[in-house]
Design a protein around this motif. Structure first.
Motif, PDB file in Angstrom:
ATOM      1  N   UNK A  10       0.832  -1.202   0.000  1.00 21.26           N
ATOM      2  CA  UNK A  10       0.000   0.000   0.000  1.00 21.26           C
ATOM      3  C   UNK A  10       0.868   1.254   0.000  1.00 21.26           C
ATOM      4  N   UNK A  11       1.807   1.312   0.944  1.00 21.17           N
ATOM      5  CA  UNK A  11       2.677   2.484   1.055  1.00 21.17           C
ATOM      6  C   UNK A  11       3.480   2.712  -0.222  1.00 21.17           C
ATOM      7  N   UNK A  12       4.035   1.639  -0.765  1.00 20.34           N
ATOM      8  CA  UNK A  12       4.869   1.762  -1.953  1.00 20.34           C
ATOM      9  C   UNK A  12       4.064   2.290  -3.138  1.00 20.34           C
ATOM     10  N   UNK A  13       2.914   1.714  -3.379  1.00 19.65           N
ATOM     11  CA  UNK A  13       2.120   2.098  -4.540  1.00 19.65           C
ATOM     12  C   UNK A  13       1.588   3.523  -4.426  1.00 19.65           C
ATOM     13  N   UNK A  14       0.976   3.845  -3.311  1.00 22.48           N
ATOM     14  CA  UNK A  14       0.391   5.182  -3.151  1.00 22.48           C
ATOM     15  C   UNK A  14       1.489   6.241  -3.156  1.00 22.48           C
ATOM     16  N   UNK A  15       2.598   5.966  -2.479  1.00 25.11           N
ATOM     17  CA  UNK A  15       3.715   6.918  -2.453  1.00 25.11           C
ATOM     18  C   UNK A  15       4.277   7.142  -3.856  1.00 25.11           C
ATOM     19  N   UNK A  16       4.407   6.064  -4.620  1.00 23.71           N
ATOM     20  CA  UNK A  16       4.934   6.162  -5.990  1.00 23.71           C
ATOM     21  C   UNK A  16       4.010   7.016  -6.866  1.00 23.71           C
ATOM     22  N   UNK A  17       2.715   6.808  -6.744  1.00 22.37           N
ATOM     23  CA  UNK A  17       1.761   7.570  -7.550  1.00 22.37           C
ATOM     24  C   UNK A  17       1.767   9.050  -7.165  1.00 22.37           C
ATOM     25  N   UNK A  18       1.754   9.319  -5.874  1.00 19.51           N
ATOM     26  CA  UNK A  18       1.765  10.712  -5.414  1.00 19.51           C
ATOM     27  C   UNK A  18       3.077  11.380  -5.810  1.00 19.51           C
ATOM     28  N   UNK A  19       4.171  10.644  -5.715  1.00 19.91           N
ATOM     29  CA  UNK A  19       5.474  11.204  -6.101  1.00 19.91           C
ATOM     30  C   UNK A  19       5.502  11.548  -7.587  1.00 19.91           C
ATOM     31  N   UNK A  20       4.909  10.679  -8.417  1.00 25.07           N
ATOM     32  CA  UNK A  20       4.871  10.957  -9.851  1.00 25.07           C
ATOM     33  C   UNK A  20       4.099  12.255 -10.122  1.00 25.07           C
ATOM     34  N   UNK A  21       2.957  12.397  -9.479  1.00 24.55           N
ATOM     35  CA  UNK A  21       2.175  13.633  -9.617  1.00 24.55           C
ATOM     36  C   UNK A  21       2.996  14.830  -9.150  1.00 24.55           C
ATOM     37  N   UNK A  22       3.580  14.711  -7.980  1.00 21.43           N
ATOM     38  CA  UNK A  22       4.361  15.803  -7.395  1.00 21.43           C
ATOM     39  C   UNK A  22       5.516  16.216  -8.310  1.00 21.43           C
ATOM     40  N   UNK A  23       6.222  15.250  -8.874  1.00 16.66           N
ATOM     41  CA  UNK A  23       7.365  15.550  -9.740  1.00 16.66           C
ATOM     42  C   UNK A  23       6.943  16.353 -10.968  1.00 16.66           C
ATOM     43  N   UNK A  24       5.835  15.961 -11.595  1.00 17.50           N
ATOM     44  CA  UNK A  24       5.351  16.688 -12.771  1.00 17.50           C
ATOM     45  C   UNK A  24       4.887  18.081 -12.362  1.00 17.50           C
ATOM     46  N   UNK A  25       4.147  18.173 -11.270  1.00 18.38           N
ATOM     47  CA  UNK A  25       3.674  19.473 -10.788  1.00 18.38           C
ATOM     48  C   UNK A  25       4.852  20.394 -10.471  1.00 18.38           C
ATOM     49  N   UNK A  26       5.860  19.866  -9.803  1.00 20.32           N
ATOM     50  CA  UNK A  26       7.039  20.651  -9.448  1.00 20.32           C
ATOM     51  C   UNK A  26       7.745  21.161 -10.702  1.00 20.32           C
ATOM     52  N   UNK A  27       7.854  20.306 -11.694  1.00 17.06           N
ATOM     53  CA  UNK A  27       8.469  20.682 -12.973  1.00 17.06           C
ATOM     54  C   UNK A  27       7.741  21.875 -13.609  1.00 17.06           C
ATOM     55  N   UNK A  28       6.429  21.933 -13.413  1.00 15.62           N
ATOM     56  CA  UNK A  28       5.613  22.996 -14.003  1.00 15.62           C
ATOM     57  C   UNK A  28       5.409  24.182 -13.063  1.00 15.62           C
ATOM     58  N   UNK A  29       5.935  24.090 -11.852  1.00 17.97           N
ATOM     59  CA  UNK A  29       5.766  25.171 -10.881  1.00 17.97           C
ATOM     60  C   UNK A  29       4.364  25.233 -10.291  1.00 17.97           C
ATOM     61  N   UNK A  30       3.702  24.074 -10.223  1.00 24.23           N
ATOM     62  CA  UNK A  30       2.338  23.987  -9.706  1.00 24.23           C
ATOM     63  C   UNK A  30       2.379  23.297  -8.348  1.00 24.23           C
ATOM     64  N   UNK A  31       1.619  23.834  -7.410  1.00 23.64           N
ATOM     65  CA  UNK A  31       1.559  23.266  -6.072  1.00 23.64           C
ATOM     66  C   UNK A  31       0.411  22.272  -5.967  1.00 23.64           C
ATOM     67  N   UNK A  32       0.697  21.116  -5.392  1.00 26.31           N
ATOM     68  CA  UNK A  32      -0.357  20.131  -5.139  1.00 26.31           C
ATOM     69  C   UNK A  32      -1.226  20.654  -4.006  1.00 26.31           C
ATOM     70  N   UNK A  33      -2.522  20.705  -4.232  1.00 28.62           N
ATOM     71  CA  UNK A  33      -3.465  21.223  -3.251  1.00 28.62           C
ATOM     72  C   UNK A  33      -4.020  20.131  -2.335  1.00 28.62           C
ATOM     73  N   UNK A  34      -4.178  18.929  -2.857  1.00 32.84           N
ATOM     74  CA  UNK A  34      -4.835  17.873  -2.085  1.00 32.84           C
ATOM     75  C   UNK A  34      -4.539  16.505  -2.681  1.00 32.84           C
ATOM     76  N   UNK A  35      -4.968  15.485  -1.972  1.00 34.85           N
ATOM     77  CA  UNK A  35      -4.905  14.095  -2.438  1.00 34.85           C
ATOM     78  C   UNK A  35      -6.284  13.499  -2.214  1.00 34.85           C
ATOM     79  N   UNK A  36      -6.808  12.845  -3.236  1.00 38.70           N
ATOM     80  CA  UNK A  36      -8.077  12.147  -3.093  1.00 38.70           C
ATOM     81  C   UNK A  36      -7.925  10.759  -3.711  1.00 38.70           C
ATOM     82  N   UNK A  37      -8.075   9.754  -2.891  1.00 41.58           N
ATOM     83  CA  UNK A  37      -7.982   8.388  -3.383  1.00 41.58           C
ATOM     84  C   UNK A  37      -9.123   8.112  -4.369  1.00 41.58           C
ATOM     85  N   UNK A  38      -8.906   7.148  -5.241  1.00 37.40           N
ATOM     86  CA  UNK A  38      -9.881   6.799  -6.280  1.00 37.40           C
ATOM     87  C   UNK A  38     -10.519   5.440  -5.994  1.00 37.40           C
ATOM     88  N   UNK A  39     -11.783   5.330  -6.333  1.00 33.76           N
ATOM     89  CA  UNK A  39     -12.480   4.046  -6.395  1.00 33.76           C
ATOM     90  C   UNK A  39     -12.362   3.198  -5.143  1.00 33.76           C
TER      91      UNK A  39
END
Length: 132
Positions: free
Chosen positions: A84-113
């Motif tokens: 659980x930790x590995x998968x969710x952390x990896x997904x959030x990190x991927x989002x964060x990395x792209x957002x950081x590259x674009x200078x966008x701040x992550x506002x929240x996290x919402x799990x899916x399904x």
């Protein structure tokens, strides 16, 4: 005093899920949850959705899920705490990395399904979340 003076409503939508509606709905929402690799999503879809959100001033959040593209993250997977930790952390990190590259701040996290339901109701997932 009018109700509109007292209440702020966040119109939120799940995006970056392959439905190709982002450009049509983005002007009408205030925040979005962007699929980040579990049920859907990759670097390009995250980046495209983030750029649209930035254009329209929409707040963005990561939208991780069980790694279950076949069932679009709607099936509960019996993961142990480490998985659980590995998968969710990896997904959030991927989002964060792209957002950081674009200078966008992550506002929240919402799990899916199914992961949303698991984290809402199963204490093993709640207590072992990636931020605990």
């Amino acid at each position: 005093m009018k109700l509109s003076d007292m209440v702020t409503i966040d119109v939120n939508m799940n995006l970056g899920e392959g439905m190709n509606v982002e450009g049509q709905v983005m002007p009408y929402i205030s925040s979005c949850n962007i699929a980040c690799g579990g049920h859907y999503g990759n670097y390009n879809s995250i980046k495209e959705t983030l750029l649209l959100a930035q254009k329209y001033g929409v707040k963005t959040g990561a939208h991780p899920s069980f790694e279950d593209r076949e069932n679009f993250g709607r099936i509960h997977l019996d993961w142990n705490e480490a998985r659980f930790r590995e998968s969710v952390s990896k997904q959030i990190q991927q989002f964060h990395d792209v957002a950081l590259e674009l200078g966008i701040t992550m506002n929240h996290i919402k799990m899916h399904g199914a992961l949303y339901h698991a984290t809402a109701h199963l204490t093993d997932y709640v207590k072992s979340g990636p931020f605990n």
